[in-house]
Design a protein around this motif. Structure first.
Motif, PDB file in Angstrom:
ATOM      1  N   UNK A 122     -27.917  35.789 -13.280  1.00  0.00           N
ATOM      2  CA  UNK A 122     -28.532  34.469 -13.092  1.00  0.00           C
ATOM      3  C   UNK A 122     -30.041  34.601 -12.884  1.00  0.00           C
ATOM      4  N   UNK A 123     -30.451  35.564 -12.047  1.00  0.00           N
ATOM      5  CA  UNK A 123     -31.868  35.686 -11.725  1.00  0.00           C
ATOM      6  C   UNK A 123     -32.709  36.123 -12.919  1.00  0.00           C
ATOM      7  N   UNK A 124     -32.135  36.951 -13.799  1.00  0.00           N
ATOM      8  CA  UNK A 124     -32.890  37.476 -14.931  1.00  0.00           C
ATOM      9  C   UNK A 124     -32.669  36.694 -16.215  1.00  0.00           C
ATOM     10  N   UNK A 125     -31.802  35.684 -16.167  1.00  0.00           N
ATOM     11  CA  UNK A 125     -31.584  34.844 -17.348  1.00  0.00           C
ATOM     12  C   UNK A 125     -32.859  34.070 -17.658  1.00  0.00           C
ATOM     13  N   UNK A 126     -33.419  34.197 -18.878  1.00  0.00           N
ATOM     14  CA  UNK A 126     -34.684  33.526 -19.187  1.00  0.00           C
ATOM     15  C   UNK A 126     -34.638  32.011 -18.997  1.00  0.00           C
ATOM     16  N   UNK A 127     -33.480  31.396 -19.211  1.00  0.00           N
ATOM     17  CA  UNK A 127     -33.396  29.941 -19.106  1.00  0.00           C
ATOM     18  C   UNK A 127     -33.077  29.424 -17.725  1.00  0.00           C
ATOM     19  N   UNK A 128     -32.682  30.333 -16.786  1.00  0.00           N
ATOM     20  CA  UNK A 128     -32.246  29.881 -15.468  1.00  0.00           C
ATOM     21  C   UNK A 128     -32.992  30.532 -14.314  1.00  0.00           C
ATOM     22  N   UNK A 129     -33.426  31.779 -14.482  1.00  0.00           N
ATOM     23  CA  UNK A 129     -33.892  32.557 -13.358  1.00  0.00           C
ATOM     24  C   UNK A 129     -35.388  32.675 -13.224  1.00  0.00           C
ATOM     25  N   UNK A 130     -35.856  33.918 -13.128  1.00  0.00           N
ATOM     26  CA  UNK A 130     -37.249  34.208 -12.819  1.00  0.00           C
ATOM     27  C   UNK A 130     -38.206  33.581 -13.820  1.00  0.00           C
ATOM     28  N   UNK A 131     -37.937  33.741 -15.108  1.00  0.00           N
ATOM     29  CA  UNK A 131     -38.838  33.195 -16.132  1.00  0.00           C
ATOM     30  C   UNK A 131     -38.937  31.684 -16.027  1.00  0.00           C
ATOM     31  N   UNK A 132     -37.805  31.018 -15.877  1.00  0.00           N
ATOM     32  CA  UNK A 132     -37.812  29.550 -15.778  1.00  0.00           C
ATOM     33  C   UNK A 132     -38.530  29.100 -14.506  1.00  0.00           C
ATOM     34  N   UNK A 133     -38.350  29.847 -13.402  1.00  0.00           N
ATOM     35  CA  UNK A 133     -38.986  29.467 -12.146  1.00  0.00           C
ATOM     36  C   UNK A 133     -40.504  29.577 -12.246  1.00  0.00           C
TER      37      UNK A 133
END
Length: 289
Positions: A122-133
């Motif tokens: 979840x944290x490393x998912x580009x659409x949900x995690x760090x990138x999206x945040x």
């Protein structure tokens, strides 16, 4: 009555010993036998030589799995040990909130690898995690898509593995630091030796046995890594993050090729033996001396 008292421990241990003999060593022997046959979906028992091992080492997917094992294993062991040592030295300074911080560092070890892999997915998912945040904060050009990049996905497994294991390594090293003779440390301090030099020249060299134990544990975890990879990447993208354990699972349950699965399992077992047996030999030799 005396005979019963003498043999009760043997009678109690006999069922466990028999089950271990059959379901551990018996299945190891069965796997070794199958690895020398042409077994596919169903086992065959006519030995045909090393054909499965030849197929194994000719398979590009197995080459990828071995490469990933070396990359993951090296980074996982080195970073976990370095980070664990730094955390242990930090806590060894007798800070006021040591108990709370130690609990926080050790908490990941209480989680299963499935939970760790899912959380980092979840944290490393580009659409949900760090990138999206980060993009939500206004940095629209920020990119961290390692999870879906075939060349970098294995490093996400390293990140998750280090996060879980470094606290355990810290606990080992902290116990080692606290076992060092305090008189030696005080004598060095009286002589005006800097703290960093005391750690580098006196304390850390005296912890060689603990370093070896940590290495053995981490190497064993790296070789047998399965849950973390399945939960985090599923072996993908494609088979970019395959490890020998996931390769074995895929051959046995997805491809219906138990001969290949058996040969890969035997190679994994030999690698584990190559690490563990010298360690056990050195320990037994040290005790005898």
């Amino acid at each position: 009555m005396e005979w019963l008292e003498k043999h009760v421990p043997k009678l109690v241990l006999a069922p466990s010993f028999a089950l271990s003999l059959v379901f551990v060593y018996g299945f190891i022997g069965w796997t070794a036998w199958i690895s020398f046959t042409k077994s596919r979906l169903l086992p065959r028992y006519d030995i045909v030589g090393t054909i499965q091992y030849e197929r194994l080492f000719d398979a590009p997917r197995w080459d990828t799995a071995l490469t990933n094992l070396f990359v993951f294993g090296f980074l996982f062991i080195v970073i976990s040990m370095a980070l664990g040592l730094l955390l242990a030295i930090f806590l060894d300074q007798k800070i006021r909130t040591e108990g709370v911080i130690r609990t926080i560092y050790l908490y990941p070890m209480a989680l299963s690898l499935i939970v760790t892999g899912t959380a980092w997915k979840w944290m490393l998912n580009p659409g949900l995690g760090l990138e999206a945040m980060v993009r939500g904060w206004g940095w629209e050009s920020f990119t961290f898509n390692w999870l879906i990049d075939p060349d970098k996905a294995i490093y996400t497994v390293v990140i998750a593995g280090v996060w879980q294991a470094s606290g355990f390594v810290m606990a080992l090293f902290l116990a080692g630091l606290r076992s060092v003779d305090q008189e030696i440390i005080r004598a060095a301090q009286v002589d005006g030796i800097p703290t960093w030099r005391i750690y580098a020249s006196v304390i850390i060299p005296s912890m060689a046995a603990i370093f070896l134990s940590a290495f053995i544990v981490l190497a064993h975890l790296a070789i047998k890594s399965f849950d973390l990879v399945i939960a985090l990447t599923g072996g993908g993208p494609g088979y970019a993050t395959d490890l020998p354990a996931t390769y074995m699972y895929a051959m046995a349950f997805s491809r219906g090729d138990i001969g290949q699965a058996a040969s890969s399992a035997m190679v994994m077992m030999l690698v584990v033996f190559a690490i563990v047996v010298p360690y056990l030999y050195s320990e037994l030799r040290a005790r005898n001396d």
